[in-house]
Design a protein around this motif. Structure first.
Motif, short mmCIF file in Angstrom:
data_model
loop_
_atom_site.label_atom_id
_atom_site.label_comp_id
_atom_site.label_asym_id
_atom_site.label_seq_id
_atom_site.Cartn_x
_atom_site.Cartn_y
_atom_site.Cartn_z
N LYS A 170 -23.02 13.76 -31.92
CA LYS A 170 -23.66 15.02 -31.53
C LYS A 170 -22.58 16.05 -31.22
O LYS A 170 -21.55 15.71 -30.64
CB LYS A 170 -24.47 14.83 -30.23
N VAL A 195 -20.74 18.84 -29.20
CA VAL A 195 -20.73 19.18 -27.77
C VAL A 195 -19.91 20.41 -27.40
O VAL A 195 -19.92 20.82 -26.25
CB VAL A 195 -20.27 17.98 -26.89
N LYS A 207 -19.59 13.72 -30.00
CA LYS A 207 -19.59 12.45 -29.27
C LYS A 207 -20.72 11.58 -29.77
O LYS A 207 -21.81 12.07 -30.04
CB LYS A 207 -19.75 12.71 -27.76
N ALA A 216 -14.42 10.92 -22.63
CA ALA A 216 -14.87 12.06 -23.41
C ALA A 216 -16.19 12.63 -22.88
O ALA A 216 -16.21 13.67 -22.24
CB ALA A 216 -15.00 11.68 -24.88
N SER A 217 -17.30 11.89 -23.10
CA SER A 217 -18.61 12.47 -22.78
C SER A 217 -18.77 12.82 -21.30
O SER A 217 -19.41 13.80 -20.96
CB SER A 217 -19.74 11.54 -23.24
N GLY A 230 -18.94 4.74 -25.69
CA GLY A 230 -20.14 5.55 -25.50
C GLY A 230 -21.24 4.91 -24.67
O GLY A 230 -22.27 5.52 -24.42
N LYS A 274 -21.05 3.88 -21.48
CA LYS A 274 -20.94 4.26 -20.06
C LYS A 274 -21.13 3.07 -19.11
O LYS A 274 -21.55 3.23 -17.97
CB LYS A 274 -21.95 5.36 -19.72
N HIS A 333 -17.26 16.20 -21.25
CA HIS A 333 -17.95 17.19 -22.09
C HIS A 333 -19.29 17.61 -21.50
O HIS A 333 -19.71 18.75 -21.65
CB HIS A 333 -18.21 16.61 -23.50
N TYR A 334 -19.98 16.66 -20.83
CA TYR A 334 -21.30 16.97 -20.27
C TYR A 334 -21.24 17.34 -18.78
O TYR A 334 -22.25 17.34 -18.08
CB TYR A 334 -22.27 15.80 -20.50
#
Length: 253
Positions: free
Chosen positions: A27, A29, A19, A227-228, A179, A181, A231-232
């Motif tokens: 990075k 993930v 991501k 996505a992120s 990305g 947010k 993923h996080y």
């Protein structure tokens, strides 16, 4: 209002999910197969798998990883990245994908959309578009090769042409919002949704529960991709769906 879909996206590079922000600073993930299974179990409506450097590196999508993911999930599965020919489309569908996403190759040869839709059905052909607002703020241009090259093509002209040729869905990524947010690019999504008769998937910029609500309440998209956030482990798919249902937005629980 039709049921709205929540779609996690796996951006894959060198066999790992990555991501970045505004298409740079990638990075690692996680493992795509593991994450796909996790999102399926959480209640994802669909899954998108994008081999994000396949086109730039002029190689094929990772068939083995696609096969492994397809074994773990039982929801519609879209695969993109490095799909340049009708044979590539067929290979992905045989590997377990339900749909393929075409981007750079479709701009170079729009016949890929037309023939792909004729041979495999419009429902299999997803037009992925990476769009960025022009410097004069008057409309958007289409970018290819993972956001590296400005084609100079006007976004609205291109989505109309592609859907006329047979694309059955549009995966619309805002390069400006990606990305960050700060929320989906509602202006962009509405501009496209207004012009086409096929479903639009909003992508890029989601950072909170409210962002999902906003894009659906504004009727800017039929599905929201993130996505992120997933993923996080900032939000789970079931959390999002419970929230949307409480807000009066129809979702599949």
């Amino acid at each position: 209002m039709h049921t709205k879909r929540i779609i996690p996206c796996l951006d894959v590079k060198d066999g790992k999910v990555v991501k970045g922000i505004n298409f740079v600073g990638l990075k690692e993930v996680g493992d795509p197969v593991q994450l796909a299974k996790q999102y399926y179990e959480q209640g994802a409506d669909e899954l998108v798998f994008l081999d994000i450097t396949a086109t730039h590196e002029a190689r094929d999508t990772m068939v083995d990883v696609v096969k492994q993911v397809a074994k773990e999930i039982f929801i519609p599965f879209t695969v993109g990245g490095g799909i340049r020919t009708l044979e590539d489309i067929q290979k992905m569908l045989h590997s377990g994908a339900d749909k393929v996403s075409v981007n750079s190759a479709a701009i170079k040869d729009s016949n890929l959309i037309k023939e792909g839709a004729r041979l495999f059905g419009s429902q299999c052909i997803v037009l992925a578009v990476d769009a960025k607002k022009r410097e004069d703020q008057n409309g958007w241009n289409v970018f290819i090769h993972g956001g590296r090259i400005d084609t100079g093509l006007d976004l609205i002209d291109w989505v109309k042409q592609a859907t006329d040729l047979g694309a059955g869905e549009i995966l619309l990524t805002s390069m400006d919002a990606d990305g960050t947010k700060k929320g989906f690019d509602i202006e962009l999504c509405k501009a496209v949704s207004k012009e086409v008769l096929v479903p639009v998937i909003a992508s890029g910029g989601c950072g909170s529960l409210e962002h999902f609500k906003d894009v659906f309440k504004e009727e800017a998209a039929d599905a929201a991709l993130a996505a992120s956030l997933f993923h996080y482990n900032e939000l789970t798919i079931s959390q999002i769906k419970t929230y949307l249902k409480e807000e009066g937005i129809p979702v599949r629980i």
